[in-house]
Design a protein around this motif. Structure first.
Motif, mmCIF file in Angstrom:
data_model
loop_
_atom_site.group_PDB
_atom_site.id
_atom_site.type_symbol
_atom_site.label_atom_id
_atom_site.label_comp_id
_atom_site.label_asym_id
_atom_site.label_seq_id
_atom_site.Cartn_x
_atom_site.Cartn_y
_atom_site.Cartn_z
ATOM 1 N N VAL A 119 0.901 -1.023 0.435
ATOM 2 C CA VAL A 119 0.329 0.242 0.149
ATOM 3 C C VAL A 119 1.173 1.287 0.139
ATOM 4 N N VAL A 120 0.358 1.998 -0.897
ATOM 5 C CA VAL A 120 1.366 3.850 -0.742
ATOM 6 C C VAL A 120 0.597 4.288 -1.320
ATOM 7 N N PRO A 121 1.536 6.183 -0.894
ATOM 8 C CA PRO A 121 0.324 6.823 -0.903
ATOM 9 C C PRO A 121 0.150 7.524 -1.817
ATOM 10 N N MET A 161 7.316 10.813 -5.126
ATOM 11 C CA MET A 161 6.219 9.299 -5.743
ATOM 12 C C MET A 161 6.793 7.728 -6.435
ATOM 13 N N ALA A 162 8.596 8.195 -6.587
ATOM 14 C CA ALA A 162 9.614 6.817 -7.331
ATOM 15 C C ALA A 162 9.567 6.587 -5.473
ATOM 16 N N GLU A 163 9.699 6.667 -5.018
ATOM 17 C CA GLU A 163 10.582 6.281 -3.818
ATOM 18 C C GLU A 163 9.884 5.674 -3.173
ATOM 19 N N VAL A 168 9.095 -0.781 -10.242
ATOM 20 C CA VAL A 168 7.668 -1.289 -10.998
ATOM 21 C C VAL A 168 8.397 -1.957 -12.072
ATOM 22 N N ASP A 169 6.782 -2.590 -12.480
ATOM 23 C CA ASP A 169 7.561 -3.280 -13.430
ATOM 24 C C ASP A 169 6.380 -3.012 -14.596
ATOM 25 N N VAL A 170 5.239 -2.081 -14.227
ATOM 26 C CA VAL A 170 3.639 -1.720 -14.528
ATOM 27 C C VAL A 170 3.837 -0.844 -14.092
ATOM 28 N N ALA A 171 2.717 -0.010 -14.731
ATOM 29 C CA ALA A 171 2.515 1.528 -14.237
ATOM 30 C C ALA A 171 0.645 1.858 -14.964
ATOM 31 N N LEU A 172 -0.242 1.917 -14.326
ATOM 32 C CA LEU A 172 -1.473 1.858 -14.242
ATOM 33 C C LEU A 172 -2.258 3.859 -13.612
ATOM 34 N N ARG A 198 9.469 9.574 -13.793
ATOM 35 C CA ARG A 198 9.981 9.015 -12.209
ATOM 36 C C ARG A 198 10.392 7.242 -12.699
ATOM 37 N N LEU A 199 8.998 7.252 -12.477
ATOM 38 C CA LEU A 199 8.936 5.167 -12.013
ATOM 39 C C LEU A 199 9.831 4.740 -13.340
ATOM 40 N N ALA A 200 9.917 4.729 -14.556
ATOM 41 C CA ALA A 200 10.205 3.823 -15.156
ATOM 42 C C ALA A 200 10.260 2.459 -15.611
ATOM 43 N N PRO A 201 8.892 2.369 -15.432
ATOM 44 C CA PRO A 201 8.515 1.030 -15.759
ATOM 45 C C PRO A 201 9.035 0.364 -17.045
ATOM 46 N N GLY A 202 8.902 -0.887 -17.489
ATOM 47 C CA GLY A 202 8.470 -1.213 -18.333
ATOM 48 C C GLY A 202 7.962 -1.082 -19.698
#
Length: 260
Positions: A119-121, A161-163, A168-172, A198-202
């Motif tokens: 669970v993340v903010p 956010m990234a921290e 992550v691999d997938v971002a919705l 920032r998140l740099a998913p695949g």
């Protein structure tokens, strides 16, 4: 084992990972208050099948009691801490439908079969509008199994956010809304592209756009309804060119090979 993501419209997605089906913010209605579904038929009965449900915050287009009532009895439902107190209808569903409510806050981890859910903010007004007090936080979730899939719920872009979300691999990611003005606490296509960098998913899938629109406002800024998905694809290619973006149609899914 591939991970599958299906977008049913608005913020409602199915994540299938490690033989477990996770449903996000279920909204199955053709109409909600002053909103009507303008694109895509309401999700079919099969969309209601889930091993667990993630609810990001208390707004009625994310915590929709009639849609939750259509879940199978005993379904595990993760909700922000304080949600049953703020939304009495949740307590009734726990009794009448036997929903297994688990209240969570950022930093919690929950096991769902072979999956771990972190669970993340989220930076968003999590009240039960229009008059509800601040009793529950807005949340995002990272579903970890064969892949790490981030469901952002509703959120603004925030510095950590990234921290907070972690690798992550997938971002919705939400890229729009249901009216001509998004207001604070949301990502539009541009801010979502910056979040993606920032998140740099695949992979990424844009959600929360092009589904509901206020009745009688068809001619008011219609590009805000139609354009966010395509705009996100364009801006994401500039801001995060290494990320593959899948812009899905309503009811369309994509299989992602974890580890690629």
């Amino acid at each position: 084992m591939p991970v599958e993501v299906t977008w049913w419209g608005h913020a409602t997605c199915t994540i299938e990972d490690s033989d477990t089906r996770v449903l996000t913010d279920p909204l199955f209605a053709a109409r909600l208050a002053h909103l009507r579904r303008r694109r895509g038929a309401p999700p079919p009965a099969g969309a209601r099948r889930a091993d667990a449900v993630l609810v990001s915050h208390l707004h009625a287009d994310h915590l929709h009691l009639p849609s939750l009532a259509q879940l199978a009895p005993g379904t595990r439902v993760l909700v922000p801490r304080g949600a049953p107190r703020a939304v009495p209808g949740l307590r009734r569903l726990r009794v009448l439908r036997g929903l297994d409510l688990t209240e969570v806050v950022p930093g919690d981890e929950v096991r769902l079969g072979e999956l771990r859910v972190r669970v993340v903010p989220a930076l968003h007004d999590g009240r039960r509008l229009p008059f509800g007090p601040h009793r529950a936080p807005a949340l995002g979730y990272v579903v970890e199994g064969e892949a790490r899939t981030y469901f952002a719920g509703d959120t603004a872009l925030f510095d950590a956010m990234a921290e907070e979300v972690g690798p992550v691999d997938v971002a919705l990611l939400p890229v729009g809304g249901w009216g001509p003005n998004l207001g604070e606490g949301h990502l539009d296509a541009g801010r979502a592209a910056r979040a993606l960098a920032r998140l740099a998913p695949g992979w990424a899938v844009p959600v929360h756009y092009g589904t509901y629109w206020p009745i009688g406002m068809d001619a008011v800024r219609p590009h805000e309804f139609h354009a966010p998905g395509e705009e996100f694809v364009r801006l994401a290619a500039e801001a995060a060119p290494k990320v593959t973006v899948h812009r899905l149609g309503h009811g369309e899914g994509v299989r992602l090979e974890a580890g690629r």
